[in-house]
Design a protein around this motif. Structure first.
Motif, short mmCIF file in Angstrom:
data_model
loop_
_atom_site.label_atom_id
_atom_site.label_comp_id
_atom_site.label_asym_id
_atom_site.label_seq_id
_atom_site.Cartn_x
_atom_site.Cartn_y
_atom_site.Cartn_z
N PRO A 137 -6.06 34.32 30.08
CA PRO A 137 -4.76 34.66 30.65
C PRO A 137 -3.74 33.53 30.68
CG PRO A 137 -6.33 34.30 32.40
CD PRO A 137 -7.10 34.18 31.12
N ILE A 138 -4.15 32.30 30.32
CA ILE A 138 -3.22 31.17 30.37
C ILE A 138 -3.19 30.47 29.02
CG2 ILE A 138 -2.63 28.98 31.46
CD1 ILE A 138 -4.19 29.84 33.91
N VAL A 139 -1.99 30.14 28.53
CA VAL A 139 -1.84 29.33 27.33
C VAL A 139 -1.10 28.04 27.68
CG1 VAL A 139 -0.57 29.15 25.15
CG2 VAL A 139 -2.03 31.12 25.57
N TRP A 140 -1.63 26.94 27.17
CA TRP A 140 -1.08 25.59 27.34
C TRP A 140 -0.46 25.15 26.03
CZ3 TRP A 140 -1.87 21.07 30.70
CH2 TRP A 140 -1.74 19.83 30.05
N LEU A 141 0.76 24.63 26.07
CA LEU A 141 1.41 24.04 24.90
C LEU A 141 1.93 22.65 25.27
CD1 LEU A 141 3.52 27.05 23.57
CD2 LEU A 141 1.47 26.10 22.50
N TYR A 142 1.61 21.67 24.43
CA TYR A 142 2.09 20.30 24.66
C TYR A 142 2.85 19.83 23.43
CZ TYR A 142 1.96 15.17 25.02
OH TYR A 142 2.30 13.84 25.05
N GLY A 143 4.11 19.42 23.64
CA GLY A 143 4.94 18.96 22.54
C GLY A 143 4.64 17.52 22.20
N VAL A 144 3.99 17.29 21.06
CA VAL A 144 3.55 15.94 20.69
C VAL A 144 4.68 15.18 20.00
CG1 VAL A 144 1.83 14.59 19.41
CG2 VAL A 144 1.18 16.78 20.47
N ARG A 145 5.26 15.79 18.95
CA ARG A 145 6.33 15.10 18.21
C ARG A 145 7.13 16.12 17.40
NH1 ARG A 145 4.20 14.97 13.02
NH2 ARG A 145 1.93 14.78 12.89
N GLY A 146 8.36 15.71 17.06
CA GLY A 146 9.20 16.53 16.21
C GLY A 146 9.64 17.84 16.83
N THR A 147 9.66 17.91 18.16
CA THR A 147 9.95 19.18 18.82
C THR A 147 11.44 19.42 19.06
OG1 THR A 147 9.75 18.29 21.05
CG2 THR A 147 7.73 19.09 19.99
#
Length: 296
Positions: A137-147
């Protein structure tokens, strides 16, 4: 939902609300130092508000694995570990992530394989595995580079359900959905084979915090099971634009170092078209809410 005052505190975590009144923004926590109590507090925010944005992070993959394991039952994408591994994810796994994280990028690996959602075109409104009964039920997104320059939008189907008339709520209370097991997200590949799931999720559901809302990934819905085909189409075509009105949406303009954690039962999301997708790298995981009391 929390009040509209600029800054609030849950235990030791300071947060504020976005101008939309429901998206939680946290700017002064260092997730490399987060403990189980911090993750439990953040999880309560996700359950109540569907979406938490955490800014200014600098996370290694080891940091992210440690955090993911403080949630519950993170999804594993390692075929040597998980019998339910999704073969389409091959080449998207991240070394050192214990099979828990995937690359979200158009950048090719040493075998010429992009990450998931590696196409320039829009990744249409969707949620995590709509046709899987045991979906995370949960999604994690982490912006590493080029976002920077890319945008992702989320909606809140607790609020959209709350604003429906009592007659509509009564009508849809016992509806079930025929949905795609996975969806074709690439607008430039409309002939992609689509598979309908055997699981028929309810349209109205209650989350772990006891809040009712819509499970309505409308672009992955084939039909409302209880309605004739034409009537089903007309109802979906009416309800879909209603649920993504701007007052129910949060539009995130990415910066490197952003973490977004989103509930997938009562909200959907889309990524807008992005020409520099090969320079953009996010890391993605999916997991469940940690065990605790969410209703008090």
């Amino acid at each position: 939902f929390p009040s509209h005052d600029n800054f609030k505190t849950i235990n030791m975590i300071n947060y504020k609300l976005h101008d939309n009144g429901w998206t939680i923004i946290i700017e002064d926590i260092d997730l490399t130092k987060a403990n189980q109590s911090d993750i439990n507090d953040i999880s309560k925010m996700i359950a109540s508000n569907t979406l938490v944005v955490i800014r200014n992070q600098n996370l290694t993959i080891e940091d992210e694995v440690r955090i993911a394991r403080m949630f519950k039952d993170p999804q594993c994408f390692n075929p040597a570990i998980d019998d339910n591994y999704i073969s389409e994810m091959t080449g998207c796994e991240i070394d050192g992530s214990e099979g828990l994280f995937l690359r979200v990028s158009g950048e090719k690996d040493e075998h010429g394989r992009p990450g998931i959602a590696g196409h320039v075109s829009e990744m249409i409104w969707h949620c995590n595995e709509p046709g899987a009964e045991d979906r995370k039920p949960i999604v994690w997104l982490y912006g590493v580079r080029g976002t920077e320059g890319s945008r992702t939008s989320w909606n809140n189907n607790i609020l959209s359900y709350r604003d429906l008339s009592d007659d509509i709520k009564k009508q849809i209370n016992n509806y079930h959905l025929e949905v795609l097991l996975e969806a074709g997200f690439d607008a430039e590949n409309p002939d992609e084979e689509l598979i309908v799931s055997d699981y028929n999720p309810p349209m109205v559901r209650e989350n772990i915090a006891g809040q009712k809302g819509l499970f309505f990934p409308f672009l992955q819905i084939v039909k409302i099971k209880e309605l004739p085909e034409q009537q089903s189409k007309e109802f979906i075509d009416w309800l879909a634009p209603y649920t993504i009105q701007d007052k129910y949406c949060y539009h995130h303009d990415w910066r490197d170092g952003d973490v977004i954690i989103a509930e997938q039962n009562l909200g959907i999301h889309k990524r807008w078209r992005f020409e520099q997708i090969e320079q953009r790298l996010l890391r993605r995981a999916a997991f469940d809410f940690p065990d605790q009391d969410y209703k008090n």
